[in-house]
Motif scaffolding. Structure first.
Motif, PDB file in Angstrom:
ATOM      1  N   PRO A 185      26.105   3.118  -0.903  1.00 11.56           N
ATOM      2  CA  PRO A 185      27.157   4.383  -0.660  1.00 11.56           C
ATOM      3  C   PRO A 185      26.556   5.622  -1.466  1.00 11.56           C
ATOM      4  O   PRO A 185      27.284   6.137  -2.401  1.00 11.56           O
ATOM      5  N   ILE A 186      25.311   6.039  -1.182  1.00 12.65           N
ATOM      6  CA  ILE A 186      24.677   7.221  -1.805  1.00 12.65           C
ATOM      7  C   ILE A 186      24.277   7.933  -0.830  1.00 12.65           C
ATOM      8  O   ILE A 186      23.340   7.679  -0.130  1.00 12.65           O
ATOM      9  N   THR A 187      24.451   9.282  -0.887  1.00  9.85           N
ATOM     10  CA  THR A 187      24.132  10.239   0.106  1.00  9.85           C
ATOM     11  C   THR A 187      22.763  10.935  -0.141  1.00  9.85           C
ATOM     12  O   THR A 187      22.492  10.800  -1.449  1.00  9.85           O
ATOM     13  N   LEU A 188      22.202  11.520   0.497  1.00  7.30           N
ATOM     14  CA  LEU A 188      20.891  12.127   0.262  1.00  7.30           C
ATOM     15  C   LEU A 188      21.409  13.272  -0.942  1.00  7.30           C
ATOM     16  O   LEU A 188      20.433  13.608  -1.673  1.00  7.30           O
ATOM     17  N   LYS A 189      22.518  14.138  -0.596  1.00  4.79           N
ATOM     18  CA  LYS A 189      23.080  15.189  -1.558  1.00  4.79           C
ATOM     19  C   LYS A 189      23.203  14.726  -3.036  1.00  4.79           C
ATOM     20  O   LYS A 189      22.750  15.277  -3.950  1.00  4.79           O
ATOM     21  N   ARG A 190      23.709  13.547  -2.804  1.00  2.00           N
ATOM     22  CA  ARG A 190      24.141  12.987  -4.366  1.00  2.00           C
ATOM     23  C   ARG A 190      22.734  12.556  -5.181  1.00  2.00           C
ATOM     24  O   ARG A 190      22.512  12.551  -6.214  1.00  2.00           O
ATOM     25  N   TYR A 191      21.754  11.724  -3.968  1.00  2.00           N
ATOM     26  CA  TYR A 191      20.467  11.685  -4.744  1.00  2.00           C
ATOM     27  C   TYR A 191      19.780  12.644  -5.350  1.00  2.00           C
ATOM     28  O   TYR A 191      19.189  12.711  -6.463  1.00  2.00           O
ATOM     29  N   LEU A 192      19.684  13.822  -4.586  1.00  2.00           N
ATOM     30  CA  LEU A 192      19.041  15.054  -5.047  1.00  2.00           C
ATOM     31  C   LEU A 192      19.481  15.632  -6.139  1.00  2.00           C
ATOM     32  O   LEU A 192      18.819  15.988  -7.057  1.00  2.00           O
ATOM     33  N   ILE A 228      15.342  30.732  -4.884  1.00  2.00           N
ATOM     34  CA  ILE A 228      14.138  30.694  -3.868  1.00  2.00           C
ATOM     35  C   ILE A 228      13.472  29.392  -3.578  1.00  2.00           C
ATOM     36  O   ILE A 228      13.227  28.809  -2.601  1.00  2.00           O
ATOM     37  N   PHE A 229      12.725  28.884  -4.846  1.00  2.00           N
ATOM     38  CA  PHE A 229      12.228  27.472  -4.738  1.00  2.00           C
ATOM     39  C   PHE A 229      13.050  26.277  -4.144  1.00  2.00           C
ATOM     40  O   PHE A 229      12.639  25.517  -3.360  1.00  2.00           O
ATOM     41  N   LEU A 230      14.243  26.506  -4.486  1.00  2.00           N
ATOM     42  CA  LEU A 230      15.128  25.202  -4.378  1.00  2.00           C
ATOM     43  C   LEU A 230      15.646  25.390  -2.939  1.00  2.00           C
ATOM     44  O   LEU A 230      15.718  24.403  -2.046  1.00  2.00           O
ATOM     45  N   ALA A 231      15.810  26.531  -2.513  1.00  2.00           N
ATOM     46  CA  ALA A 231      15.959  26.871  -0.982  1.00  2.00           C
ATOM     47  C   ALA A 231      15.008  26.640  -0.003  1.00  2.00           C
ATOM     48  O   ALA A 231      15.346  25.679   1.032  1.00  2.00           O
ATOM     49  N   ALA A 232      13.924  26.872  -0.462  1.00  7.29           N
ATOM     50  CA  ALA A 232      12.635  26.421   0.380  1.00  7.29           C
ATOM     51  C   ALA A 232      12.257  24.907   0.448  1.00  7.29           C
ATOM     52  O   ALA A 232      11.812  24.390   1.324  1.00  7.29           O
ATOM     53  N   GLY A 233      12.724  24.139  -0.832  1.00  5.59           N
ATOM     54  CA  GLY A 233      12.643  22.752  -0.804  1.00  5.59           C
ATOM     55  C   GLY A 233      13.509  22.078   0.101  1.00  5.59           C
ATOM     56  O   GLY A 233      13.283  21.199   0.686  1.00  5.59           O
ATOM     57  N   LEU A 234      14.851  22.422   0.160  1.00  7.21           N
ATOM     58  CA  LEU A 234      15.901  21.993   0.691  1.00  7.21           C
ATOM     59  C   LEU A 234      15.765  22.381   2.418  1.00  7.21           C
ATOM     60  O   LEU A 234      16.633  21.636   3.146  1.00  7.21           O
ATOM     61  N   ILE A 235      15.097  23.366   2.639  1.00  9.40           N
ATOM     62  CA  ILE A 235      15.224  23.721   4.279  1.00  9.40           C
ATOM     63  C   ILE A 235      14.425  22.793   4.881  1.00  9.40           C
ATOM     64  O   ILE A 235      14.999  22.208   6.105  1.00  9.40           O
ATOM     65  N   LYS A 236      13.683  21.961   4.384  1.00 13.27           N
ATOM     66  CA  LYS A 236      13.133  20.941   5.063  1.00 13.27           C
ATOM     67  C   LYS A 236      13.422  19.563   4.579  1.00 13.27           C
ATOM     68  O   LYS A 236      12.955  18.884   3.821  1.00 13.27           O
ATOM     69  N   LYS A 237      14.385  19.094   5.121  1.00 13.06           N
ATOM     70  CA  LYS A 237      15.441  17.937   4.809  1.00 13.06           C
ATOM     71  C   LYS A 237      14.369  16.702   5.075  1.00 13.06           C
ATOM     72  O   LYS A 237      13.819  16.825   6.140  1.00 13.06           O
ATOM     73  N   VAL A 238      14.906  15.748   4.461  1.00 15.50           N
ATOM     74  CA  VAL A 238      14.083  14.457   4.583  1.00 15.50           C
ATOM     75  C   VAL A 238      14.840  13.897   5.950  1.00 15.50           C
ATOM     76  O   VAL A 238      16.120  13.760   5.505  1.00 15.50           O
ATOM     77  N   ASP A 239      13.986  13.357   6.940  1.00 15.06           N
ATOM     78  CA  ASP A 239      14.799  12.446   7.857  1.00 15.06           C
ATOM     79  C   ASP A 239      14.876  11.071   7.444  1.00 15.06           C
ATOM     80  O   ASP A 239      13.580  10.285   7.562  1.00 15.06           O
ATOM     81  N   ILE A 240      15.677  10.543   6.869  1.00 17.90           N
ATOM     82  CA  ILE A 240      15.667   9.173   6.457  1.00 17.90           C
ATOM     83  C   ILE A 240      15.557   7.972   7.465  1.00 17.90           C
ATOM     84  O   ILE A 240      15.498   6.870   7.416  1.00 17.90           O
ATOM     85  N   SER A 241      15.741   8.411   8.771  1.00 17.59           N
ATOM     86  CA  SER A 241      15.606   7.507   9.790  1.00 17.59           C
ATOM     87  C   SER A 241      14.174   7.187  10.183  1.00 17.59           C
ATOM     88  O   SER A 241      13.691   6.174  10.811  1.00 17.59           O
ATOM     89  N   LYS A 242      13.091   7.951   9.546  1.00 18.88           N
ATOM     90  CA  LYS A 242      11.711   7.770   9.730  1.00 18.88           C
ATOM     91  C   LYS A 242      11.059   6.783   8.703  1.00 18.88           C
ATOM     92  O   LYS A 242      11.402   7.084   7.766  1.00 18.88           O
ATOM     93  N   MET A 292      26.370   7.695 -11.306  1.00 17.97           N
ATOM     94  CA  MET A 292      25.411   8.302 -12.086  1.00 17.97           C
ATOM     95  C   MET A 292      24.031   7.325 -12.353  1.00 17.97           C
ATOM     96  O   MET A 292      23.259   7.483 -13.135  1.00 17.97           O
ATOM     97  N   ILE A 293      24.026   6.413 -11.240  1.00 15.96           N
ATOM     98  CA  ILE A 293      22.938   5.411 -11.049  1.00 15.96           C
ATOM     99  C   ILE A 293      21.591   6.029 -11.187  1.00 15.96           C
ATOM    100  O   ILE A 293      20.694   5.819 -11.702  1.00 15.96           O
ATOM    101  N   ILE A 294      21.220   7.111  -9.927  1.00 17.36           N
ATOM    102  CA  ILE A 294      20.180   7.842  -9.908  1.00 17.36           C
ATOM    103  C   ILE A 294      19.773   8.554 -11.219  1.00 17.36           C
ATOM    104  O   ILE A 294      18.674   8.461 -11.745  1.00 17.36           O
ATOM    105  N   PHE A 295      20.695   9.325 -11.855  1.00 16.27           N
ATOM    106  CA  PHE A 295      20.703  10.052 -12.827  1.00 16.27           C
ATOM    107  C   PHE A 295      20.174   9.419 -13.967  1.00 16.27           C
ATOM    108  O   PHE A 295      19.275   9.557 -14.812  1.00 16.27           O
ATOM    109  N   ASN A 296      20.646   8.185 -14.319  1.00 18.49           N
ATOM    110  CA  ASN A 296      20.288   7.301 -15.600  1.00 18.49           C
ATOM    111  C   ASN A 296      18.952   6.395 -15.308  1.00 18.49           C
ATOM    112  O   ASN A 296      18.126   6.518 -16.140  1.00 18.49           O
TER     113      ASN A 296
END
Length: 367
Positions: free
Chosen positions: A211-218, A353-367, A1-5
């Motif tokens: 050890p934090i995934t993009l899914k957990r961060y969001l 709808i808003f959440l799906a639209a935001g997540l469709i364009k996933k962040v490429d963390i390699s860039k 819960m580090i990101i949450f806090n």
């Protein structure tokens, strides 16, 4: 819960964000929503000019916070559409004569909107005629006996007050919720702003060395933003109830649940903004430009019935109109949360709808 806090700390320790979330909504509500509701204005057209028709007009004028204006019949429409009067009655010729002959007197009504504060005036007119009919029938429609009975009735009748027009709490609450919805939209700025700040500072990318995934961060950020939105609603509703005695329907929990559903929409809308902009400034400018048309079309400042039919149709496609429709149902119609099921469903659909639209364009963390 580090990101949450961490997200909660960044919001609650930031004076500017607290100003937008709590101080500004309360300030706007106190300045603009706590104004007294104006008196009910009634236009009376007396085409009978009899004792009883004049008595009806005078009795209406004696009601607390009711202003009666005597009109000509040709003035009724213009005065109504220009909002100079809320409600008009036309007492037709032969009013007293019909009553004393055992017939029901004829009165025409004219109003543009079925407002809550009109109920009392309409019921008053109906009760006035009904009581006179009983008196006339009781004395066998004899004029002299009727006059005596009317005086005795006047001396013994209960004194009525316009409780609806005298109680400004519901209209005030409606206006207050409009301003609260406006400032809840700024939640989307906080949602987008914090994530975009992380991306621009590089924190967003450094997080993933842990050890934090993009899914957990969001997910943790979304949870934090939603908690903030729920707390914003709870604190403002609590302050308005505690210090101003504002009315929130039969159960404040109904209104709270509806507004929390709208908070989910705001947070999801913020996630969509994250996918559209690379810098926080772009998100801030966009929400500032979008908020005004959203709250106006959504009926936050005025009932949607005041708008042209075309704009009312457009309003069906924005979430603010649905949350305000739910507010009206709870405040004016006394609906519980089940009675606003359609509004809740639509709001949750918007958030999806808003959440799906935001997540469709996933962040490429390699860039």
């Amino acid at each position: 819960m580090i990101i949450f806090n961490q997200a909660l700390k960044r919001i609650f320790l930031n004076k500017t964000k607290l100003l937008v979330l709590l101080v500004m909504p309360m300030l706007f509500i106190i300045l603009f929503a706590m104004q007294e509701e104006r008196s009910l204005t009634i236009g009376v057209v007396d085409n009978d000019h009899s004792t009883l028709s004049q008595k009806l007009a005078n009795d209406l004028a004696d009601i607390h916070r009711v202003k009666v204006t005597i009109l000509e019949e040709k003035e009724v429409y213009d005065r109504s559409v220009s909002y100079q009067i809320d409600y008009a009655i036309i007492i037709e010729s032969g009013f007293e004569e019909r009553l004393m002959s055992g017939e029901k007197p004829s009165i025409k009504e004219f109003y543009l909107q079925e407002k809550e504060k009109l109920f009392f005036a309409r019921n008053f007119v109906e009760d006035f005629i009904f009581n006179l009919q009983i008196l006339a029938n009781g004395v066998g429609y004899h004029q002299d006996s009727f006059n005596i009975a009317l005086k005795e009735y006047e001396n013994g009748k209960l004194i009525l007050t316009n409780a609806s027009a005298d109680n400004d709490k519901i209209p005030q609450a409606r206006r207050a919720m409009g301003f609260l919805v406006q400032f809840m939209l700024y939640m989307s700025v906080i949602t987008a702003g914090l994530i975009l700040e992380d991306k621009n500072s590089g924190v967003f990318y450094r997080v993933f060395y842990a050890p934090i995934t993009l899914k957990r961060y969001l997910a943790e950020n979304l949870a934090a933003f939603l908690i903030v939105g729920a707390l914003q609603v709870m604190l403002i509703l609590g302050l308005l109830k505690l210090f101003f005695g504002m009315e929130f329907g039969s159960n404040p929990l109904n209104l709270y649940t509806l507004l929390v559903a709208f908070a989910i929409v705001c947070v999801s809308f913020g996630m969509w903004l994250v996918s559209l902009f690379k810098k926080p400034l772009g998100a801030y400018i966009s929400i500032i430009l979008l908020t005004t048309p959203l709250v106006m079309l959504g009926g936050c400042y005025w009932p949607m019935e005041f708008m042209p039919e075309t704009l009312q149709r457009i309003a069906l496609f924005i979430p603010t109109s649905w949350v305000m429709t739910g507010v009206d149902k709870i405040l004016y119609e006394g609906k519980n949360i089940m009675g606003t099921g359609l509004e809740l469903l639509v709001l949750l659909t918007f958030s999806g709808i808003f959440l799906a639209a935001g997540l469709i364009k996933k962040v490429d963390i390699s860039k």
